[in-house]
Motif scaffolding. Structure first.
Motif, PDB file in Angstrom:
ATOM      1  N   GLU A 158     -67.959  16.728  19.430  1.00  0.00           N
ATOM      2  CA  GLU A 158     -67.571  15.504  20.151  1.00  0.00           C
ATOM      3  C   GLU A 158     -68.029  15.542  21.606  1.00  0.00           C
ATOM      4  OE1 GLU A 158     -66.654  12.735  19.177  1.00  0.00           O
ATOM      5  OE2 GLU A 158     -66.256  11.841  21.129  1.00  0.00           O
ATOM      6  N   LYS A 168     -62.426  13.461  14.214  1.00  0.00           N
ATOM      7  CA  LYS A 168     -63.408  13.870  15.202  1.00  0.00           C
ATOM      8  C   LYS A 168     -64.116  15.130  14.725  1.00  0.00           C
ATOM      9  CE  LYS A 168     -62.935  10.875  18.584  1.00  0.00           C
ATOM     10  NZ  LYS A 168     -63.779  10.422  19.689  1.00  0.00           N
ATOM     11  N   ASN A 210     -78.695   6.001  17.067  1.00  0.00           N
ATOM     12  CA  ASN A 210     -77.372   6.668  17.021  1.00  0.00           C
ATOM     13  C   ASN A 210     -76.470   6.045  15.967  1.00  0.00           C
ATOM     14  OD1 ASN A 210     -76.850   4.243  18.209  1.00  0.00           O
ATOM     15  ND2 ASN A 210     -75.669   5.060  19.931  1.00  0.00           N
TER      16      ASN A 210
HETATM   17  C1  LIG Z   1     -65.456   4.702  18.896  1.00  0.00           C
HETATM   18  C2  LIG Z   1     -66.786   5.341  18.864  1.00  0.00           C
HETATM   19  C3  LIG Z   1     -66.811   6.691  19.548  1.00  0.00           C
HETATM   20  C4  LIG Z   1     -66.800   7.812  18.524  1.00  0.00           C
HETATM   21  O1  LIG Z   1     -67.790   7.591  17.524  1.00  0.00           O
HETATM   22  C5  LIG Z   1     -68.541   8.774  17.335  1.00  0.00           C
HETATM   23  N1  LIG Z   1     -69.879   8.387  16.877  1.00  0.00           N
HETATM   24  C6  LIG Z   1     -70.665   7.431  17.416  1.00  0.00           C
HETATM   25  N2  LIG Z   1     -71.815   7.343  16.723  1.00  0.00           N
HETATM   26  C7  LIG Z   1     -71.738   8.259  15.719  1.00  0.00           C
HETATM   27  C8  LIG Z   1     -72.609   8.644  14.657  1.00  0.00           C
HETATM   28  N3  LIG Z   1     -73.809   8.051  14.501  1.00  0.00           N
HETATM   29  N4  LIG Z   1     -72.205   9.615  13.816  1.00  0.00           N
HETATM   30  C9  LIG Z   1     -70.997  10.214  13.985  1.00  0.00           C
HETATM   31  N5  LIG Z   1     -70.120   9.894  14.974  1.00  0.00           N
HETATM   32  C10 LIG Z   1     -70.503   8.918  15.811  1.00  0.00           C
HETATM   33  C11 LIG Z   1     -68.526   9.443  18.693  1.00  0.00           C
HETATM   34  O2  LIG Z   1     -68.786  10.817  18.578  1.00  0.00           O
HETATM   35  C12 LIG Z   1     -67.104   9.165  19.134  1.00  0.00           C
HETATM   36  O3  LIG Z   1     -66.263  10.128  18.566  1.00  0.00           O
END
Ligand SMILES: CCC[C@H]1O[C@@H](n2cnc3c(N)ncnc32)[C@H](O)[C@@H]1O
Length: 483
Positions: free
Chosen positions: A330, A326, A123
């Motif tokens: 999400e 975002k 991820n």
């Molecule tokens: C603070 C972390 C939570 C946010 O971090 C986003 N998030 C986590 N991992 C990825 C990724 N590999 N690519 C794009 N967005 C990502 C989640 O959706 C959430 O909004």
């Protein structure tokens, strides 16, 4: 070593480096002097700290996504897509969860599976496993500055590799990447480990290379009162400055009420400037970041775009230096690159339309600014008292005492006694202060605000309001009304 808020000597830094640099084979590729020369070769338009300072001077709000996939070529493709199709002003590299837990063996397995499956089985981007040369390939294939975003309690090796790899900004902190992210990791250990990360940034600064540091503002991202996230941001800013960090972005997670959110960014900027100079760090450049709503999102993409746009409006109206964007995925999980770019384009549209407007600091906004500053002062004053002037020691004791109490945090060291809830207009108020040492007039104000909502809703002030508020936005509203 006894925890204290004191700049590590080079020998202290080197002794710790010797302990951690070989915890994965890629650590051996880090050569500080060589890395400094590499940074000197990075063109100015790819230097995070410089782009932020210019944006603040020009009153611009930059847009930045989160993004990270397992394999280097795919990650480059993703980043280029986000700057070309999304219009990102700043780029991220979100690190995968195994790397955040120092579980490099599993990250290695994830890389192999991603190759086998031809899809990202992690991820995020496993920067430690990929190593210095791979990180440099990222920098060399994009046009914008690049930042590491993660959630790593022990980020010492990741910092060494990422900075040698050409990243010019680094998110995180000893409190903000512990209490909201870990269950049983000692706060004393993470503050100590983050002193190391900040000291390495300080060494780059001393070699003429400016690296931006960004404490993680939103914390649990769930109804966190501005004063709580501001207190943590100010503490991590001071801890970083003591280690020689000269370029710091303090952050806040949008809560939803316009007046409170604009007041939160304005008060954060003012508090950061006030405290950085009060403690004698007069050569630190401060910028701000607003994170678009970090709580539960609507599944419906049209509704998700509305939440994204609302966060974009607040970022522009509050004159935040940057906004973390975002995506319409999400509520689902890691977004596709297309959805990620859509979130960026929606954000850019709102930021551009509001570029030449600002929200007048009307009496109600000023009152909210004054309230947040007074609340934050109550918390920070007690932190300094508990640490007998040492804010590192004070922070540890403050969490133990529930003076710093981050709502809905997984850490067993967090008291979880302070309870937030929205008032009638959706601003985050204090339902139960727990051990947070607010003054009586502040407590009376919050009680009165909650009673006002209870009266309107025809119910008692109760924990049910908290639960209703946690789900409200994903259900299409701001305040969790009873029906
Ligand atoms: C603070 C972390 C939570 C946010 O971090 C986003 N998030 C986590 N991992 C990825 C990724 N590999 N690519 C794009 N967005 C990502 C989640 O959706 C959430 O909004």
């Amino acid at each position: 070593m006894e925890l204290r808020n004191k700049k590590l000597t080079v020998d202290e830094y080197r002794a710790i480096r010797a302990e951690i640099i070989d915890t994965w084979p890629t650590g051996k590729d880090v050569d500080f002097e060589e890395a400094v020369r590499y940074h000197e070769s990075i063109p100015e338009e790819k230097v995070f700290s410089k782009k932020l300072i210019r944006a603040k001077q020009e009153g611009k709000t930059l847009i930045q996504p989160r993004a990270g996939v397992a394999l280097v070529d795919k990650h480059i493709e993703l980043l280029k897509f986000l700057e070309d199709q999304g219009g990102a002003d700043l780029l991220p590299t979100t690190i995968d969860s195994y790397t955040r837990q120092n579980r490099y063996e599993e990250a290695e397995r994830g890389i192999r599976e991603s190759v086998a499956q031809d899809k990202s089985m992690l991820n995020g981007f496993p920067a430690v496993n990929h190593g210095v040369a791979a990180c440099r390939r990222l920098i060399e294939n994009i046009r914008n500055p690049l930042q590491v975003r993660h959630g790593t309690p022990d980020a010492r090796l990741l910092t060494e590799i990422a900075l040698a790899g050409g990243f010019t900004s680094y998110e995180g902190g000893g409190i903000s990447y512990n209490i909201p992210y870990a269950k049983s990791v000692s706060l004393e250990k993470t503050i100590t480990d983050w002193q190391y990360a900040d000291r390495l940034v300080g060494l780059y600064e001393e070699a003429g290379i400016s690296i931006n540091r960004e404490p993680y503002g939103p914390l649990t991202g769930t109804l966190v009162p501005p004063c709580v996230s501001h207190a943590v941001a100010i503490i991590e800013m001071l801890l970083a400055a003591e280690q020689g960090v000269k370029n710091i972005t303090v952050g806040y997670g949008q809560c939803g009420n316009l007046v409170q959110d604009v007041a939160a960014i304005r008060s954060l900027d003012e508090l950061a400037e006030q405290y950085i100079h009060a403690y004698g760090y007069d050569d630190v450049a401060i910028t701000t970041v607003l994170h678009q709503w970090m709580g539960g999102f609507p599944q419906d993409e049209a509704q998700a775009f509305a939440v994204i746009s609302w966060g974009s409006a607040v970022a522009a109206l509050s004159k935040a230096t940057k906004v973390i964007v975002k995506t319409p995925h999400e509520a689902i999980g890691v977004p596709t690159k297309e959805a990620n770019a859509e979130g960026l384009r929606a954000t850019k549209q709102v930021i551009s339309m509001l570029a030449d407007q600002s929200l007048a600091i009307t009496p109600n906004v000023q009152a909210e600014i004054d309230l947040i500053k007074a609340e934050t002062k109550c918390i920070l004053d007690r932190c300094f008292e508990l640490g007998a002037g040492d804010i590192a020691v004070g922070a540890v004791r403050a969490v133990e005492a529930g003076v710093i109490d981050i709502p809905f945090a997984p850490s067993r060291f967090n008291k979880n006694k302070m309870l937030p809830a929205r008032d009638h207009e959706g601003a985050i108020r204090i339902l139960d202060a727990g051990g947070v040492p607010f003054s009586k007039d502040i407590l009376d104000f919050h009680r009165q605000k909650m009673e006002q909502r209870a009266k309107f809703e025809g119910r008692q002030v109760s924990f049910q309001m908290v639960i209703d508020d946690i789900y409200a936005i994903s259900k299409g509203r701001l305040v969790g009304r009873p029906r």
